[in-house]
Design an enzyme around this catalytic site. Structure first.
Site, PDB file in Angstrom:
ATOM      1  N   CYS A   1       0.844  -1.196   0.000  1.00 40.17           N
ATOM      2  CA  CYS A   1       0.000   0.000   0.000  1.00 40.17           C
ATOM      3  C   CYS A   1       0.876   1.242   0.000  1.00 40.17           C
ATOM      4  O   CYS A   1       1.875   1.297   0.725  1.00 40.17           O
ATOM      5  CB  CYS A   1      -0.895  -0.019   1.241  1.00 40.17           C
ATOM      6  SG  CYS A   1      -2.017   1.377   1.364  1.00 40.17           S
TER       7      CYS A   1
ATOM      8  N   HIS B   1      -9.298  -3.506  -1.879  1.00 38.09           N
ATOM      9  CA  HIS B   1      -8.282  -2.806  -1.086  1.00 38.09           C
ATOM     10  C   HIS B   1      -8.581  -1.306  -1.045  1.00 38.09           C
ATOM     11  O   HIS B   1      -8.554  -0.686   0.022  1.00 38.09           O
ATOM     12  CB  HIS B   1      -6.910  -3.086  -1.714  1.00 38.09           C
ATOM     13  CG  HIS B   1      -5.768  -2.367  -1.081  1.00 38.09           C
ATOM     14  ND1 HIS B   1      -4.744  -3.021  -0.439  1.00 38.09           N
ATOM     15  CD2 HIS B   1      -5.455  -1.047  -1.006  1.00 38.09           C
ATOM     16  CE1 HIS B   1      -3.856  -2.138   0.003  1.00 38.09           C
ATOM     17  NE2 HIS B   1      -4.272  -0.929  -0.334  1.00 38.09           N
ATOM     18  N   GLU B   2      -8.870  -0.730  -2.208  1.00 39.27           N
ATOM     19  CA  GLU B   2      -9.109   0.718  -2.268  1.00 39.27           C
ATOM     20  C   GLU B   2     -10.435   1.099  -1.609  1.00 39.27           C
ATOM     21  O   GLU B   2     -10.520   2.129  -0.931  1.00 39.27           O
ATOM     22  CB  GLU B   2      -9.039   1.223  -3.710  1.00 39.27           C
ATOM     23  CG  GLU B   2      -7.700   1.015  -4.392  1.00 39.27           C
ATOM     24  CD  GLU B   2      -6.500   1.536  -3.612  1.00 39.27           C
ATOM     25  OE1 GLU B   2      -6.633   2.518  -2.850  1.00 39.27           O
ATOM     26  OE2 GLU B   2      -5.412   0.945  -3.744  1.00 39.27           O
TER      27      GLU B   2
ATOM     28  N   HIS C   1     -10.135   1.533   2.036  1.00 38.15           N
ATOM     29  CA  HIS C   1      -9.645   2.859   2.441  1.00 38.15           C
ATOM     30  C   HIS C   1     -10.801   3.835   2.658  1.00 38.15           C
ATOM     31  O   HIS C   1     -10.737   4.683   3.550  1.00 38.15           O
ATOM     32  CB  HIS C   1      -8.709   3.444   1.377  1.00 38.15           C
ATOM     33  CG  HIS C   1      -7.303   2.963   1.464  1.00 38.15           C
ATOM     34  ND1 HIS C   1      -6.477   3.214   2.533  1.00 38.15           N
ATOM     35  CD2 HIS C   1      -6.565   2.243   0.587  1.00 38.15           C
ATOM     36  CE1 HIS C   1      -5.288   2.678   2.318  1.00 38.15           C
ATOM     37  NE2 HIS C   1      -5.315   2.078   1.138  1.00 38.15           N
TER      38      HIS C   1
END
Length: 187
Positions: free
Chosen positions: A107, A149-150, A153
């Protein structure tokens, strides 16, 4: 305006946005929906792509650059100039496959740390494009992993929170100057 931004896939000597790292509270906040897509949103998308390419990334979420909005940019093939990047506004994963895969993740907000994370192999995501049109995308493999994953966030979750082997992760974090207390285990 066309959905695709014309952003060269190259490193800039001075990227337009700074990337926040583990320990910064902005990474732990939930992001707000984008209510209207305008030139400001398009400019943010362009700057996020420039910043991502400059950092050799394949994905970047708005909170990583200090913006509390639900937008991510993804380009799993940054070496291929013919393949345009994705800009996902207000993305939501509607469906996860039951098949899980473990793969190594890194990341831009936790530089030089890599660890195995278990995620669904396939997802169906909905989002708005840069013209405000609704899009449904079925993704597998690296693209599915990157989108998950994004989107994490956007909800204040970092990949290190999902690492199952926290005992092996801790020394890596300390070695790179991160505080283990900044990890919020969700594995």
């Amino acid at each position: 305006m066309a959905n695709q931004l014309q952003v060269p896939k190259q490193k800039l000597a001075k990227p337009p946005l700074a990337i926040h790292t583990l320990g910064d509270r902005v990474l732990r906040q939930g992001s707000k929906q984008i209510s209207g897509i305008n030139d400001e949103v398009r400019k943010l998308a362009q700057q996020m792509l420039q910043t991502m390419y400059s950092a050799d990334g394949i994905g970047l979420a708005a909170p990583q650059v200090g913006v509390n909005k639900r937008m991510i940019v993804v380009d799993i093939d940054p070496e291929n100039a013919a393949r345009p990047p994705l800009v996902l506004i207000n993305p939501l994963i509607k469906q996860f496959s039951s098949d899980l895969a473990v793969d190594q993740e890194g990341c831009l907000s936790v530089p030089s740390i890599y660890a195995d994370v278990r995620r669904p192999e396939r997802v169906v995501a909905t989002y708005r494009d840069l013209n405000g049109r609704p899009v449904t995308l079925e993704a597998t493999g690296l693209l599915a992993r990157c989108i998950q994953h994004e989107i994490d966030h956007l909800d204040g979750v970092l990949f290190v929170d999902r690492v199952e082997n926290q005992i092996a992760l801790a020394p890596q974090l300390v070695e790179k100057g991160f505080a283990v207390r900044d990890v919020q285990v969700r594995a």
